[in-house]
Design an enzyme around this catalytic site. Structure first.
Site, mmCIF file in Angstrom:
data_model
loop_
_atom_site.group_PDB
_atom_site.id
_atom_site.type_symbol
_atom_site.label_atom_id
_atom_site.label_comp_id
_atom_site.label_asym_id
_atom_site.label_seq_id
_atom_site.Cartn_x
_atom_site.Cartn_y
_atom_site.Cartn_z
ATOM 1 N N LYS A 116 37.047 35.135 46.112
ATOM 2 C CA LYS A 116 36.069 36.020 45.453
ATOM 3 C C LYS A 116 34.729 35.301 45.283
ATOM 4 O O LYS A 116 33.666 35.878 45.520
ATOM 5 C CB LYS A 116 36.595 36.477 44.088
ATOM 6 C CG LYS A 116 37.790 37.423 44.170
ATOM 7 C CD LYS A 116 37.437 38.746 44.800
ATOM 8 C CE LYS A 116 38.619 39.666 44.993
ATOM 9 N NZ LYS A 116 38.330 40.827 45.842
ATOM 10 N N TYR A 171 42.860 32.732 45.686
ATOM 11 C CA TYR A 171 42.391 34.108 45.474
ATOM 12 C C TYR A 171 41.017 34.083 44.785
ATOM 13 O O TYR A 171 40.056 34.710 45.243
ATOM 14 C CB TYR A 171 43.392 34.906 44.625
ATOM 15 C CG TYR A 171 42.825 36.214 44.127
ATOM 16 C CD1 TYR A 171 42.583 37.260 45.002
ATOM 17 C CD2 TYR A 171 42.507 36.399 42.772
ATOM 18 C CE1 TYR A 171 42.038 38.471 44.559
ATOM 19 C CE2 TYR A 171 41.963 37.590 42.317
ATOM 20 C CZ TYR A 171 41.738 38.623 43.208
ATOM 21 O OH TYR A 171 41.180 39.812 42.756
ATOM 22 N N SER A 217 35.874 39.620 40.475
ATOM 23 C CA SER A 217 36.874 39.536 39.412
ATOM 24 C C SER A 217 36.432 38.561 38.329
ATOM 25 O O SER A 217 35.721 37.581 38.611
ATOM 26 C CB SER A 217 38.183 39.034 40.037
ATOM 27 O OG SER A 217 39.055 38.585 39.041
HETATM 28 P P1 NAD Z 1 45.261 47.230 46.018
HETATM 29 O O1 NAD Z 1 46.077 46.217 46.725
HETATM 30 O O2 NAD Z 1 45.936 48.370 45.372
HETATM 31 O O3 NAD Z 1 44.154 47.810 47.022
HETATM 32 C C1 NAD Z 1 43.617 47.059 48.091
HETATM 33 C C2 NAD Z 1 43.683 47.922 49.326
HETATM 34 O O4 NAD Z 1 43.131 47.200 50.422
HETATM 35 C C3 NAD Z 1 45.104 48.318 49.721
HETATM 36 O O5 NAD Z 1 45.130 49.708 49.941
HETATM 37 C C4 NAD Z 1 45.365 47.539 51.003
HETATM 38 O O6 NAD Z 1 46.251 48.227 51.867
HETATM 39 C C5 NAD Z 1 43.949 47.393 51.559
HETATM 40 N N1 NAD Z 1 43.738 46.229 52.426
HETATM 41 C C6 NAD Z 1 44.060 44.941 52.176
HETATM 42 N N2 NAD Z 1 43.696 44.156 53.197
HETATM 43 C C7 NAD Z 1 43.102 44.968 54.119
HETATM 44 C C8 NAD Z 1 42.516 44.747 55.390
HETATM 45 N N3 NAD Z 1 42.486 43.535 55.930
HETATM 46 N N4 NAD Z 1 42.001 45.794 56.042
HETATM 47 C C9 NAD Z 1 42.041 47.044 55.516
HETATM 48 N N5 NAD Z 1 42.585 47.315 54.309
HETATM 49 C C10 NAD Z 1 43.122 46.279 53.621
HETATM 50 O O7 NAD Z 1 44.345 46.439 44.966
HETATM 51 P P2 NAD Z 1 43.411 46.997 43.805
HETATM 52 O O8 NAD Z 1 44.029 46.603 42.507
HETATM 53 O O9 NAD Z 1 43.040 48.391 44.046
HETATM 54 O O10 NAD Z 1 42.157 46.050 44.011
HETATM 55 C C11 NAD Z 1 41.022 46.426 44.782
HETATM 56 C C12 NAD Z 1 40.061 45.246 44.831
HETATM 57 O O11 NAD Z 1 39.711 44.862 43.514
HETATM 58 C C13 NAD Z 1 40.655 44.009 45.508
HETATM 59 O O12 NAD Z 1 39.638 43.407 46.287
HETATM 60 C C14 NAD Z 1 41.013 43.124 44.343
HETATM 61 O O13 NAD Z 1 40.976 41.757 44.678
HETATM 62 C C15 NAD Z 1 39.922 43.473 43.334
HETATM 63 N N6 NAD Z 1 40.324 43.219 41.935
HETATM 64 C C16 NAD Z 1 41.486 43.774 41.467
HETATM 65 C C17 NAD Z 1 41.888 43.500 40.173
HETATM 66 C C18 NAD Z 1 43.186 44.059 39.635
HETATM 67 O O14 NAD Z 1 43.718 43.513 38.675
HETATM 68 N N7 NAD Z 1 43.728 45.130 40.190
HETATM 69 C C19 NAD Z 1 41.089 42.690 39.342
HETATM 70 C C20 NAD Z 1 39.900 42.174 39.855
HETATM 71 C C21 NAD Z 1 39.524 42.438 41.162
#
Ligand code: NAD
Ligand code: UDP
Length: 339
Positions: free
Chosen positions: A152, A148, A124
């Site tokens: 990362k 958080y 991120s």
């Molecule tokens: P999201 O919460 O929609 O998706 C994450 C998924 O991981 C969910 O389906 C959740 O059920 C699953 N999950 C969480 N912990 C788990 C575990 N221990 N075992 C198995 N599954 C698990 O989030 P997103 O927005 O799709 O983000 C995906 C990734 O991108 C994340 O790692 C997030 O930190 C990173 N990210 C997101 C953003 C944003 O703004 N959306 C920005 C930068 C980075």
């Protein structure tokens, strides 16, 4: 090639599944559904006209993960699974270190045991902390202001260490800026639990009448109109970045760290205005105090992504708002209304 997509039922994961399948990759989803609905996978299946293998499990469980590798010969992992709420990470840091850091370490251990050593990781822009200047390049200093962000940073370091220990690993660290928007079908999108923390889902829920008023956190930043500026990137463009990374990953002889952003910053007020234009709805807002930990301006220099991935964002702010609105107005209660 068969790709394990951890967190594949989530917001970014579900969009990425579509592009992976359209590009000819086979996919296996692994998710514990702590922040996702099984409905998202059903909707993806409809869009791609095929069924998707889903294994329910937790990345912290060696046994759950081994089940995947026993059943499938996995060539690479796209690792989305993780928790992402900044405020919750401040209140419950151990939950974040366990899920995001320990979970990734367990995943890598099981991958190595099964001779799968290619990983694309969701990092991120938060790892840049409060950058001294913008646009942000990949070699800018790193820092984190909350658990958080630190999770990362830690995972980035772990994956680099892993490569040093065994240079058969192929590691791509993708630093996302602000993902927004939804698939153009309006059938999958972001479905936050409870009150949204992020700007775009809050705007969309206000426009659809689920929230009364949007609070704009601060109008005294040194920006074009005093409100915070971010690099919003359409989730489908972001998803495409993963496909490009996968296409090229065999050629990457060292860990690659790559910004995925548009290079263009928009203020909160500009986002509201664009959303109103795209939706034809009013988004009532009030100016509120700054949110703790927020920075004034954050946007990417995406040059490196173009150079090494042949990738650049194609969708502009109008498409981002129109697609968010289509998803929100077709699904005012997200996936929940239908389960
Ligand atoms: P999201 O919460 O929609 O998706 C994450 C998924 O991981 C969910 O389906 C959740 O059920 C699953 N999950 C969480 N912990 C788990 C575990 N221990 N075992 C198995 N599954 C698990 O989030 P997103 O927005 O799709 O983000 C995906 C990734 O991108 C994340 O790692 C997030 O930190 C990173 N990210 C997101 C953003 C944003 O703004 N959306 C920005 C930068 C980075
Ligand atoms: N923001 C806002 N009201 C909200 C949510 C966010 O004014 O209800 C602002 C926030 O201060 C920041 C921008 O919108 O300037 C993007 O915030 P978001 O939480 O979506 O992303 P991040 O701060 O993590 O980049």
């Amino acid at each position: 090639m068969k790709i394990l997509v951890t967190g594949g039922a989530g917001y970014i994961g579900s969009h990425t599944l579509i592009l992976l399948i359209e590009s000819g990759y086979e996919v296996v989803v692994f998710d514990n559904f702590c922040n996702a609905s099984k409905e998202s996978i059903k909707r993806v299946e409809k869009l791609v006209h095929q069924s998707i293998e889903v294994i329910e499990g937790d990345i912290r469980s060696r046994a759950n993960l081994q089940e995947v590798f026993d059943k499938h010969k996995i060539d690479a992992v796209i690792h989305f699974a993780g928790l992402k709420a900044v405020g919750e990470s401040v209140a419950q840091p151990l939950k974040y270190y366990d899920n995001n850091v320990n979970g990734t370490a367990v995943l890598c251990e099981v991958m190595a045991k099964n001779n799968c050593k290619t990983i694309i990781f969701s990092s991120s822009a938060t790892v840049y902390g409060d950058p001294a200047t913008t646009p942000i390049l990949e070699d800018f200093p790193l820092s984190a202001t909350n658990p958080y962000g630190r999770s990362k940073l830690m995972v980035e370091e772990i994956l680099r260490d892993l490569y040093v220990s065994d240079n058969e690993w192929r590691v791509v660290l993708l630093r996302y800026f602000n993902p927004v928007g939804a698939h153009e079908s309006g059938t999958i999108g972001e479905d936050p639990n409870g009150i949204p923390n992020n700007l775009m889902p809050f705007i969309a829920q206000t426009a659809v009448g689920k929230r009364e008023i949007l609070s704009v956190f601060g109008d005294d930043y040194e920006t074009i109109d005093g409100t915070g500026v971010r690099d919003y990137i359409h989730v489908v463009d972001l998803a495409q970045g993963h496909v490009n990374a996968l296409d090229r990953v065999v050629n990457f002889k060292e860990p690659m760290t790559i910004n995925l952003g548009t290079g263009q910053g928009y203020s909160v007020l500009e986002m509201i205005q664009s959303f109103e234009k795209a939706s034809g709805k009013k988004v009532p807002y009030q100016i509120a105090p700054r949110r703790a930990g927020d920075i004034a301006t954050c946007f990417a220099d995406p040059t490196y992504a173009k150079e090494v991935l042949g990738w650049e964002a194609k969708k502009g702010i109008d498409e981002m708002c129109a697609d968010s609105w289509r998803w929100q107005s077709n699904n005012p209660n997200g996936y929940r209304g239908l389960i």
